[in-house]
Structures are given as C-alpha cells and as structure tokens.
Design an enzyme around this catalytic site. Sequence first.
Site, mmCIF file in Angstrom:
data_model
loop_
_atom_site.group_PDB
_atom_site.id
_atom_site.type_symbol
_atom_site.label_atom_id
_atom_site.label_comp_id
_atom_site.label_asym_id
_atom_site.label_seq_id
_atom_site.Cartn_x
_atom_site.Cartn_y
_atom_site.Cartn_z
ATOM 1 N N ARG A 123 -2.822 64.849 44.881
ATOM 2 C CA ARG A 123 -1.060 64.844 43.843
ATOM 3 C C ARG A 123 -2.110 65.395 42.848
ATOM 4 O O ARG A 123 -0.994 65.923 42.122
ATOM 5 C CB ARG A 123 -1.302 63.467 43.568
ATOM 6 C CG ARG A 123 -0.132 62.649 44.969
ATOM 7 C CD ARG A 123 0.325 61.522 45.175
ATOM 8 N NE ARG A 123 -0.818 60.521 45.504
ATOM 9 C CZ ARG A 123 -1.369 59.637 45.458
ATOM 10 N NH1 ARG A 123 -0.648 58.617 44.332
ATOM 11 N NH2 ARG A 123 -1.614 59.142 46.156
ATOM 12 N N GLU A 157 -13.797 49.704 45.911
ATOM 13 C CA GLU A 157 -13.765 47.911 46.005
ATOM 14 C C GLU A 157 -14.962 47.846 47.152
ATOM 15 O O GLU A 157 -15.533 46.707 46.307
ATOM 16 C CB GLU A 157 -12.958 47.984 46.477
ATOM 17 C CG GLU A 157 -12.452 46.186 46.084
ATOM 18 C CD GLU A 157 -10.691 45.325 46.024
ATOM 19 O OE1 GLU A 157 -9.777 46.764 46.316
ATOM 20 O OE2 GLU A 157 -10.708 44.288 46.391
#
Length: 175
Positions: free
Chosen positions: A58, A95
Amino acid sequence: MDLSGVIRTIPDYPKPGIMFRDITTLLGDARAFRRAVDELVQPFAGTKVDKVAGIEARGFILGGAAAHQLSAGFIPVRKRGKLPHRTIGVEYALEYGTDAIEMHADALAQGERVMLVDDLIATGGTALAAVDLLRKAGAEIVAAAFVIDLPELGGAERLRAAGVPVSTLVAFDGH
Ligand code: AMP
C-alpha cells in the site's frame, strides 16, 4: 474533509482481535485520495526530497503519488525475493519469527534525502526496518509519513526515538 470517515474498518481481519484499517475505500474516493496525498506531502513542500521510499504494497500507491507531487524519484521497499536486480536487505522481528525487506542496492546515492511512506504505522517494526535499510544504503531520512497511526502500539514514538520526524493524518484507538 474527515479522512477517518473514508477508511473502512474490518473487525477480526486477518485474525481475531485485529481491527483492519482498509484504505481501499479512501483510494477509491477521488477527493479523499487527493486530500490524503496533499496532506502527506504538505509539511515537506519547500524541503529538498530526492526520493520517496514506499513499503510494499500500500506504500507503493501513496508513495508513488507523493513522489510525483514532490517531483522526487521513487524507491520500492519490497518483501524478500521480489526485486530482480542486486539487493540489500534487513530482517526484522514479527510476533512469531522474522521477516525481511529488500531494496535494490543501487536505488539511491550516498546522502540522498529520502521520505518514507506507508499507509499505517502500528508497532513501527516495518518502518524501523525500512529506515535501517535505507540508512544502510546511504539515505538521509528526512521524514516518515503515514495516513494512519495506531498510537497505542507506539510505533510513531519508536520512529521518533530513532531520529526520524514522523507525520500521520488520522489516529485510531486500539490495534
Ligand atoms: P507495524 O510494523 O507493526 O508498524 O505494522 C505496519 C504494517 O502492517 C503496515 O505495512 C500496515 O499496512 C500493516 N498493518 C498493521 N496493522 C494494521 C491494521 N490494523 N490495519 C491495516 N494494516 C495494518
């Protein structure tokens, strides 16, 4: 014009607990798209920016438009393995596990002034990795600009602590 009103929120995407901030609705609205790009570049009008670096995917859309508006070049920062020529890369922690981003080794000259653009900053892990990479390639990072900030995740603060001036257009609570 309230840009937050044209950003669509998709709860529990891509996994439970995440509020996905979808900018395709903003991009599809001609006035909102123009406004967002104007606001992204406005603080840097009159500043010398040699290149805008956009983070896949994006960041390519917003960064390409910002580069055009600033009469700057554009550098794609991509996921590992996507660029065809000689690359340099950095790994960064997710993560669970790690990821890597790359740019072409010859995408910028030593000392060029670079503005980093992406749609959203959350933990700042991606943007910090991009700053790291661009600095390794010789960039002077003059700014990082994002449409959306998730301030509770602290990414913008982390980026500022790394010496990067940060500007964001709208903020949302939570993740
Ligand atoms: P981070 O590295 O944690 O700052 O995450 C930023 C990157 O992940 C950006 O490229 C965003 O497009 C994407 N991202 C993270 N959280 C969200 C979210 N809630 N909605 C949409 N995109 C997100």
